[in-house]
Design a protein around this motif. Structure first.
Motif, PDB file in Angstrom:
ATOM      1  N   MET A   6      -3.523   2.391  -3.235  1.00  0.00           N
ATOM      2  CA  MET A   6      -3.573   3.587  -2.410  1.00  0.00           C
ATOM      3  C   MET A   6      -4.818   3.476  -1.538  1.00  0.00           C
ATOM      4  N   GLY A   7      -4.679   3.708  -0.260  1.00  0.00           N
ATOM      5  CA  GLY A   7      -5.834   3.686   0.623  1.00  0.00           C
ATOM      6  C   GLY A   7      -6.186   2.281   1.074  1.00  0.00           C
ATOM      7  N   SER A   8      -7.454   2.082   1.374  1.00  0.00           N
ATOM      8  CA  SER A   8      -7.925   0.832   1.938  1.00  0.00           C
ATOM      9  C   SER A   8      -7.901  -0.288   0.912  1.00  0.00           C
ATOM     10  N   ILE A   9      -7.281  -1.397   1.261  1.00  0.00           N
ATOM     11  CA  ILE A   9      -7.242  -2.556   0.366  1.00  0.00           C
ATOM     12  C   ILE A   9      -8.656  -3.091   0.117  1.00  0.00           C
ATOM     13  N   ASP A  10      -9.460  -3.183   1.181  1.00  0.00           N
ATOM     14  CA  ASP A  10     -10.803  -3.742   1.039  1.00  0.00           C
ATOM     15  C   ASP A  10     -11.690  -2.856   0.167  1.00  0.00           C
ATOM     16  N   THR A  11     -11.459  -1.549   0.201  1.00  0.00           N
ATOM     17  CA  THR A  11     -12.274  -0.632  -0.598  1.00  0.00           C
ATOM     18  C   THR A  11     -11.928  -0.730  -2.079  1.00  0.00           C
ATOM     19  N   ILE A  12     -10.623  -0.791  -2.364  1.00  0.00           N
ATOM     20  CA  ILE A  12     -10.187  -0.768  -3.756  1.00  0.00           C
ATOM     21  C   ILE A  12     -10.300  -2.136  -4.409  1.00  0.00           C
ATOM     22  N   GLN A  65       0.858  -1.176   0.000  1.00  0.00           N
ATOM     23  CA  GLN A  65       0.000   0.000   0.000  1.00  0.00           C
ATOM     24  C   GLN A  65       0.900   1.234   0.000  1.00  0.00           C
ATOM     25  N   VAL A  66       1.042   1.867  -1.153  1.00  0.00           N
ATOM     26  CA  VAL A  66       1.921   3.015  -1.307  1.00  0.00           C
ATOM     27  C   VAL A  66       1.236   4.276  -0.800  1.00  0.00           C
ATOM     28  N   ILE A  67       1.995   5.066  -0.044  1.00  0.00           N
ATOM     29  CA  ILE A  67       1.479   6.332   0.474  1.00  0.00           C
ATOM     30  C   ILE A  67       1.788   7.468  -0.487  1.00  0.00           C
ATOM     31  N   ASP A  68       3.012   7.465  -1.013  1.00  0.00           N
ATOM     32  CA  ASP A  68       3.415   8.547  -1.901  1.00  0.00           C
ATOM     33  C   ASP A  68       4.608   8.095  -2.727  1.00  0.00           C
ATOM     34  N   SER A  69       4.873   8.812  -3.811  1.00  0.00           N
ATOM     35  CA  SER A  69       6.026   8.559  -4.666  1.00  0.00           C
ATOM     36  C   SER A  69       6.553   9.896  -5.158  1.00  0.00           C
ATOM     37  N   VAL A  70       7.859  10.096  -5.039  1.00  0.00           N
ATOM     38  CA  VAL A  70       8.460  11.350  -5.462  1.00  0.00           C
ATOM     39  C   VAL A  70       9.812  11.061  -6.099  1.00  0.00           C
ATOM     40  N   GLU A  71      10.177  11.835  -7.131  1.00  0.00           N
ATOM     41  CA  GLU A  71      11.476  11.682  -7.775  1.00  0.00           C
ATOM     42  C   GLU A  71      12.410  12.783  -7.298  1.00  0.00           C
ATOM     43  N   VAL A  72      13.606  12.375  -6.876  1.00  0.00           N
ATOM     44  CA  VAL A  72      14.598  13.333  -6.376  1.00  0.00           C
ATOM     45  C   VAL A  72      15.970  12.945  -6.913  1.00  0.00           C
ATOM     46  N   VAL A  89       5.833   3.248   8.607  1.00  0.00           N
ATOM     47  CA  VAL A  89       6.094   3.696   7.246  1.00  0.00           C
ATOM     48  C   VAL A  89       7.438   3.139   6.776  1.00  0.00           C
ATOM     49  N   GLY A  90       7.475   2.679   5.542  1.00  0.00           N
ATOM     50  CA  GLY A  90       8.721   2.229   4.939  1.00  0.00           C
ATOM     51  C   GLY A  90       9.080   3.090   3.745  1.00  0.00           C
ATOM     52  N   TYR A  91      10.354   3.035   3.342  1.00  0.00           N
ATOM     53  CA  TYR A  91      10.827   3.790   2.188  1.00  0.00           C
ATOM     54  C   TYR A  91      11.637   2.881   1.280  1.00  0.00           C
ATOM     55  N   LEU A  92      11.431   3.036  -0.017  1.00  0.00           N
ATOM     56  CA  LEU A  92      12.206   2.334  -1.028  1.00  0.00           C
ATOM     57  C   LEU A  92      12.745   3.360  -2.008  1.00  0.00           C
ATOM     58  N   ALA A  93      14.064   3.333  -2.229  1.00  0.00           N
ATOM     59  CA  ALA A  93      14.693   4.221  -3.211  1.00  0.00           C
ATOM     60  C   ALA A  93      15.155   3.381  -4.394  1.00  0.00           C
ATOM     61  N   THR A  94      14.669   3.715  -5.590  1.00  0.00           N
ATOM     62  CA  THR A  94      14.972   2.947  -6.796  1.00  0.00           C
ATOM     63  C   THR A  94      15.046   3.872  -7.997  1.00  0.00           C
ATOM     64  N   ASP A  95      15.880   3.504  -8.978  1.00  0.00           N
ATOM     65  CA  ASP A  95      15.953   4.347 -10.179  1.00  0.00           C
ATOM     66  C   ASP A  95      15.073   3.834 -11.316  1.00  0.00           C
ATOM     67  N   ARG A  96      14.181   2.891 -11.038  1.00  0.00           N
ATOM     68  CA  ARG A  96      13.228   2.463 -12.071  1.00  0.00           C
ATOM     69  C   ARG A  96      12.327   3.642 -12.436  1.00  0.00           C
ATOM     70  N   PHE A 102       5.574   3.705   1.854  1.00  0.00           N
ATOM     71  CA  PHE A 102       4.498   2.719   1.907  1.00  0.00           C
ATOM     72  C   PHE A 102       4.176   2.352   3.349  1.00  0.00           C
ATOM     73  N   ALA A 103       2.965   1.892   3.546  1.00  0.00           N
ATOM     74  CA  ALA A 103       2.523   1.465   4.873  1.00  0.00           C
ATOM     75  C   ALA A 103       3.082   0.075   5.168  1.00  0.00           C
ATOM     76  N   ILE A 104       3.599  -0.089   6.382  1.00  0.00           N
ATOM     77  CA  ILE A 104       4.110  -1.401   6.784  1.00  0.00           C
ATOM     78  C   ILE A 104       2.918  -2.297   7.119  1.00  0.00           C
ATOM     79  N   ALA A 105       2.805  -3.396   6.421  1.00  0.00           N
ATOM     80  CA  ALA A 105       1.686  -4.313   6.635  1.00  0.00           C
ATOM     81  C   ALA A 105       1.907  -5.147   7.900  1.00  0.00           C
ATOM     82  N   LYS A 106       0.820  -5.438   8.604  1.00  0.00           N
ATOM     83  CA  LYS A 106       0.924  -6.285   9.791  1.00  0.00           C
ATOM     84  C   LYS A 106       1.270  -7.709   9.415  1.00  0.00           C
ATOM     85  N   GLN A 107       0.862  -8.106   8.229  1.00  0.00           N
ATOM     86  CA  GLN A 107       1.139  -9.453   7.743  1.00  0.00           C
ATOM     87  C   GLN A 107       1.355  -9.397   6.241  1.00  0.00           C
TER      88      GLN A 107
END
Length: 341
Positions: free
Chosen positions: A320-326, A126-133, A273-280, A292-297
């Motif tokens: 993005m947001g609730s898994i059950d909703t989307i 579940q991604v919270i945000d994405s930004v290029e820097v 919250v977790g962070y991943l840095a990638t050049d993809r 991204f949100a850290i999942a309990k499982q």
């Protein structure tokens, strides 16, 4: 004839954009011409439009069997590994004598089979945000709570991780042209001499970006490995108190890893919250930072069509947001870490 000659000249010169326009004009008058269709596809492919290339390669028929080689190349880049293997195999089957492309094709088939294995376990994120820097600014985006420790750069631009108590550091140094992970401890007002982490951790010629969870035993880091997806991948290892050594590092798989470079992976358990840095998908010298949100499982994608699975594995598309909703449960089955596969 003059238009054909012009298009051929542009193609041979490597001016694929202009050649494509010439072949586009020719195809209006000769829509089934195999050569024009084949060349149009090649022009699209050379410009990075693999989807269009495949479309026109298919229209070209089998007069030019070399198209199957190029289709394999395009399918690889699109992560359609089963179709890549099929295309490469068709081309190899058409050969009547040894061909200089065979070593490359065999290597590509082996790579496609490896990616297929990774695609069987794509974690739901579940991604919270994405930004290029800029690459050298990625730590400014990865904001950690005090309980998660501190990330900083050394004079060479390598990342240093200092634990939450401020009494231990993990970082990268170079020895015999190999980047290895080391750590040291604070002794009163100074730091100890660095200790090289065991060979089971420093298992390739390039390890970097170490990060330790609050438990003090779970180590994440980036490394190059021939068994990985390509370039830098993220690995995890845990310190075993019983054996006083780390476990064999495991590739954390997709969608976190990809054929591109993954430079950093951190989990702030306090903020969840977790962070991943990638050049993809990033421009040269820059990286995408996914929070991204850290999942309990852990949960893995199951029972979805290949195209959708690939988009999630590549992080072209994400939740993005609730898994059950989307994603209502009747649309996609979920496999958790402890469930049967």
């Amino acid at each position: 004839g003059q238009t054909h000659h012009s298009a051929d000249k542009l193609f041979q010169a490597g001016d694929y954009a202009s050649a494509q326009e010439s072949y586009r004009a020719l195809l209006k008058s000769y829509p089934t011409n195999a050569l024009y269709l084949y060349r149009y596809a090649r022009c699209a492919q050379e410009q990075g439009d693999d989807t269009t290339a495949i479309q026109y390669f298919k229209k070209a028929g089998d007069r030019y069997m070399l198209k199957y080689f190029y289709m394999g190349e395009s399918y690889i880049r699109l992560w359609h590994m089963d179709k890549a293997i099929e295309s490469y195999s068709t081309y190899l089957g058409s050969l009547r004598e040894p061909n200089e492309r065979e070593p490359h094709i065999n290597q590509q088939i082996a790579y496609a089979e490896k990616i297929q294995r990774y695609l069987k376990r794509v974690e739901r994120v579940q991604v919270i945000d994405s930004v290029e820097v800029a690459l050298d600014s990625m730590l400014h985006v990865c904001i950690l709570s005090a309980e998660a420790g501190k990330l900083s750069y050394d004079s060479l631009g390598n990342t240093i991780y200092t634990n939450q108590r401020g009494d231990r550091k993990f970082w990268t140094t170079t020895k015999d042209s190999i980047n290895i992970l080391v750590s040291n401890h604070r002794l009163l007002d100074e730091w100890s001499q660095p200790d090289t982490l065991p060979a089971i951790i420093n298992f390739t010629d390039n390890q970097c970006a170490p990060y330790i969870l609050n438990d003090g035993i779970t180590l994440y880091f980036a490394a190059n490995d021939s068994d990985g997806l390509g370039a830098l991948d993220i690995y995890v290892s845990r310190y075993n108190l019983a054996t006083a050594n780390f476990t064999i590092p495991e590739n954390i798989g997709m969608p976190y890893n990809s054929p591109a470079n993954e430079y950093l992976f951190v989990l702030d358990e306090m903020r969840q919250v977790g962070y991943l840095a990638t050049d993809r998908f990033a421009t040269e010298g820059r990286v995408h930072i996914y929070s991204f949100a850290i999942a309990k499982q852990k949960q893995y994608w199951r029972n979805i069509v290949t195209d959708s699975l690939i988009t999630y594995a590549r992080l072209e598309r994400f939740e993005m947001g609730s898994i059950d909703t989307i994603f209502p449960t009747n649309h996609s089955a979920i496999m958790t870490e402890n469930s049967d596969e």
